[in-house]
Design a protein around this motif. Structure first.
Motif, PDB file in Angstrom:
ATOM      1  N   PRO A 161       0.823  -1.211   0.000  1.00  0.00           N
ATOM      2  CA  PRO A 161       0.000   0.000   0.000  1.00  0.00           C
ATOM      3  C   PRO A 161       0.859   1.263   0.000  1.00  0.00           C
ATOM      4  N   GLY A 162       0.519   2.176  -0.880  1.00  0.00           N
ATOM      5  CA  GLY A 162       1.180   3.473  -0.922  1.00  0.00           C
ATOM      6  C   GLY A 162       2.406   3.573  -1.818  1.00  0.00           C
ATOM      7  N   PHE A 163       2.982   2.443  -2.194  1.00  0.00           N
ATOM      8  CA  PHE A 163       4.219   2.493  -2.984  1.00  0.00           C
ATOM      9  C   PHE A 163       3.994   3.188  -4.322  1.00  0.00           C
ATOM     10  N   LEU A 164       2.998   2.739  -5.073  1.00  0.00           N
ATOM     11  CA  LEU A 164       2.762   3.308  -6.396  1.00  0.00           C
ATOM     12  C   LEU A 164       2.398   4.792  -6.317  1.00  0.00           C
ATOM     13  N   THR A 165       1.608   5.176  -5.321  1.00  0.00           N
ATOM     14  CA  THR A 165       1.200   6.567  -5.153  1.00  0.00           C
ATOM     15  C   THR A 165       2.399   7.453  -4.835  1.00  0.00           C
ATOM     16  N   LYS A 166       3.338   6.938  -4.089  1.00  0.00           N
ATOM     17  CA  LYS A 166       4.524   7.701  -3.677  1.00  0.00           C
ATOM     18  C   LYS A 166       5.487   7.937  -4.843  1.00  0.00           C
ATOM     19  N   ILE A 167       5.528   7.023  -5.816  1.00  0.00           N
ATOM     20  CA  ILE A 167       6.532   7.064  -6.879  1.00  0.00           C
ATOM     21  C   ILE A 167       5.967   7.515  -8.224  1.00  0.00           C
ATOM     22  N   PHE A 168       4.719   7.164  -8.518  1.00  0.00           N
ATOM     23  CA  PHE A 168       4.195   7.351  -9.870  1.00  0.00           C
ATOM     24  C   PHE A 168       3.017   8.318  -9.915  1.00  0.00           C
ATOM     25  N   THR A 169       2.886   9.000 -11.052  1.00  0.00           N
ATOM     26  CA  THR A 169       1.759   9.908 -11.255  1.00  0.00           C
ATOM     27  C   THR A 169       0.490   9.087 -11.480  1.00  0.00           C
ATOM     28  N   GLU A 170      -0.644   9.756 -11.444  1.00  0.00           N
ATOM     29  CA  GLU A 170      -1.921   9.059 -11.671  1.00  0.00           C
ATOM     30  C   GLU A 170      -1.943   8.404 -13.055  1.00  0.00           C
ATOM     31  N   LYS A 171      -1.460   9.113 -14.055  1.00  0.00           N
ATOM     32  CA  LYS A 171      -1.408   8.583 -15.414  1.00  0.00           C
ATOM     33  C   LYS A 171      -0.524   7.328 -15.484  1.00  0.00           C
ATOM     34  N   GLU A 172       0.625   7.363 -14.831  1.00  0.00           N
ATOM     35  CA  GLU A 172       1.530   6.208 -14.823  1.00  0.00           C
ATOM     36  C   GLU A 172       0.898   5.029 -14.082  1.00  0.00           C
ATOM     37  N   ARG A 173       0.214   5.309 -12.963  1.00  0.00           N
ATOM     38  CA  ARG A 173      -0.431   4.237 -12.195  1.00  0.00           C
ATOM     39  C   ARG A 173      -1.511   3.550 -13.019  1.00  0.00           C
ATOM     40  N   LYS A 174      -2.251   4.326 -13.795  1.00  0.00           N
ATOM     41  CA  LYS A 174      -3.287   3.730 -14.653  1.00  0.00           C
ATOM     42  C   LYS A 174      -2.657   2.825 -15.705  1.00  0.00           C
ATOM     43  N   MET A 175      -1.531   3.264 -16.271  1.00  0.00           N
ATOM     44  CA  MET A 175      -0.829   2.443 -17.264  1.00  0.00           C
ATOM     45  C   MET A 175      -0.326   1.143 -16.627  1.00  0.00           C
ATOM     46  N   ILE A 176       0.192   1.235 -15.407  1.00  0.00           N
ATOM     47  CA  ILE A 176       0.689   0.052 -14.695  1.00  0.00           C
ATOM     48  C   ILE A 176      -0.464  -0.918 -14.424  1.00  0.00           C
ATOM     49  N   GLU A 177      -1.582  -0.380 -13.934  1.00  0.00           N
ATOM     50  CA  GLU A 177      -2.748  -1.218 -13.626  1.00  0.00           C
ATOM     51  C   GLU A 177      -3.284  -1.941 -14.858  1.00  0.00           C
ATOM     52  N   CYS A 178      -3.203  -1.312 -16.028  1.00  0.00           N
ATOM     53  CA  CYS A 178      -3.732  -1.898 -17.274  1.00  0.00           C
ATOM     54  C   CYS A 178      -2.705  -2.754 -18.015  1.00  0.00           C
ATOM     55  N   SER A 179      -1.490  -2.772 -17.545  1.00  0.00           N
ATOM     56  CA  SER A 179      -0.416  -3.471 -18.250  1.00  0.00           C
ATOM     57  C   SER A 179      -0.549  -4.986 -18.135  1.00  0.00           C
ATOM     58  N   SER A 180      -0.128  -5.693 -19.180  1.00  0.00           N
ATOM     59  CA  SER A 180      -0.093  -7.153 -19.124  1.00  0.00           C
ATOM     60  C   SER A 180       1.080  -7.633 -18.268  1.00  0.00           C
ATOM     61  N   ASP A 181       2.049  -6.746 -18.008  1.00  0.00           N
ATOM     62  CA  ASP A 181       3.199  -7.073 -17.151  1.00  0.00           C
ATOM     63  C   ASP A 181       3.493  -5.866 -16.251  1.00  0.00           C
ATOM     64  N   PRO A 182       2.657  -5.665 -15.206  1.00  0.00           N
ATOM     65  CA  PRO A 182       2.827  -4.479 -14.364  1.00  0.00           C
ATOM     66  C   PRO A 182       4.182  -4.430 -13.661  1.00  0.00           C
ATOM     67  N   PHE A 183       4.732  -5.582 -13.268  1.00  0.00           N
ATOM     68  CA  PHE A 183       6.051  -5.620 -12.623  1.00  0.00           C
ATOM     69  C   PHE A 183       7.101  -4.982 -13.531  1.00  0.00           C
ATOM     70  N   GLN A 184       7.111  -5.390 -14.791  1.00  0.00           N
ATOM     71  CA  GLN A 184       8.101  -4.855 -15.728  1.00  0.00           C
ATOM     72  C   GLN A 184       7.894  -3.356 -15.950  1.00  0.00           C
ATOM     73  N   LEU A 185       6.652  -2.921 -16.063  1.00  0.00           N
ATOM     74  CA  LEU A 185       6.381  -1.506 -16.304  1.00  0.00           C
ATOM     75  C   LEU A 185       6.772  -0.650 -15.103  1.00  0.00           C
ATOM     76  N   VAL A 186       6.556  -1.153 -13.897  1.00  0.00           N
ATOM     77  CA  VAL A 186       6.994  -0.426 -12.698  1.00  0.00           C
ATOM     78  C   VAL A 186       8.480  -0.133 -12.779  1.00  0.00           C
ATOM     79  N   TRP A 187       9.274  -1.139 -13.109  1.00  0.00           N
ATOM     80  CA  TRP A 187      10.727  -0.958 -13.101  1.00  0.00           C
ATOM     81  C   TRP A 187      11.222  -0.243 -14.342  1.00  0.00           C
ATOM     82  N   LEU A 188      10.486  -0.320 -15.442  1.00  0.00           N
ATOM     83  CA  LEU A 188      10.821   0.490 -16.613  1.00  0.00           C
ATOM     84  C   LEU A 188      10.616   1.970 -16.284  1.00  0.00           C
ATOM     85  N   PHE A 189       9.453   2.311 -15.735  1.00  0.00           N
ATOM     86  CA  PHE A 189       9.197   3.706 -15.348  1.00  0.00           C
ATOM     87  C   PHE A 189      10.218   4.178 -14.314  1.00  0.00           C
TER      88      PHE A 189
END
Length: 195
Positions: A21-49
């Motif tokens: 809880p809170g990790f994505l909000t602390k690091i990523f913008t709302e737009k980036e979080r939406k992209m991560i949530e919709c990604s077929s590989d959210p783990f990879q997208l987190v570390w790419l961003f």
């Protein structure tokens, strides 16, 4: 200017719980979080961003000599699977990433398509100080060869905000470079090595 970052994906899986809880909000913008949530590989997208933001941040710090911690102020956009932009204030940083099963490495520049050289390493040691030494020595070797100067005439020293600078016989060279390591992997990028 050039900045880079590398993430050892196996180590990131072990050490970083990006789903807490809170990790994505602390690091990523709302737009980036939406992209991560919709990604077929959210783990990879987190570390790419993450690597895109870190690379752009290093580029900014080299130019401005100001450090800060505000990852949500840097916003990532993807142009393709490996190319992107990081927007910060009125600046745009162009990113190019290498994605493998073992690591994600990103290089950021303030000029699109600037000529850089980058080298990736797989380490036999996990000691951070030793990894830093290996990368510094490899950077000095390639620079010594490029400039046709003795290896021992080159040194790397950090400035007042911790940005490494390259010196030839204690005279700072006009070279922009960046070094990163994480887990078993390292990378350096360099542009404009001259006297």
């Amino acid at each position: 200017m050039v900045g880079n970052d590398i993430v050892d994906l196996k180590l990131a899986k072990i050490e970083s719980n990006w789903q807490r809880p809170g990790f994505l909000t602390k690091i990523f913008t709302e737009k980036e979080r939406k992209m991560i949530e919709c990604s077929s590989d959210p783990f990879q997208l987190v570390w790419l961003f993450w690597s895109m933001k870190e690379s752009a941040y290093k580029c900014y710090v080299q130019k401005k000599s100001i450090r800060f911690y505000a990852p949500t102020k840097l916003e990532c956009e993807l142009l393709s699977a490996t190319e992107g932009l990081v927007l910060f204030e009125d600046k745009t940083y162009y990113t190019n990433s290498k994605i493998t099963k073992n690591y994600i490495s990103t290089e950021a520049q303030h000029i699109r398509d600037a000529k850089t050289e980058h080298y990736h390493f797989e380490f036999n040691t996990r000691t951070s100080a030793k990894q830093s030494e290996i990368i510094r020595d490899e950077l000095k070797k390639i620079t010594a060869t490029t400039l046709n100067v003795p290896f021992d005439s080159l040194s790397i020293k950090k400035n007042s905000v911790g940005v490494p600078k390259l010196y030839l016989n204690n005279k700072q060279l006009q070279a922009s470079f960046s070094m990163s390591h994480h887990g078993n992997y390292g990378v350096y990028s360099i542009v404009n090595t001259n006297r």
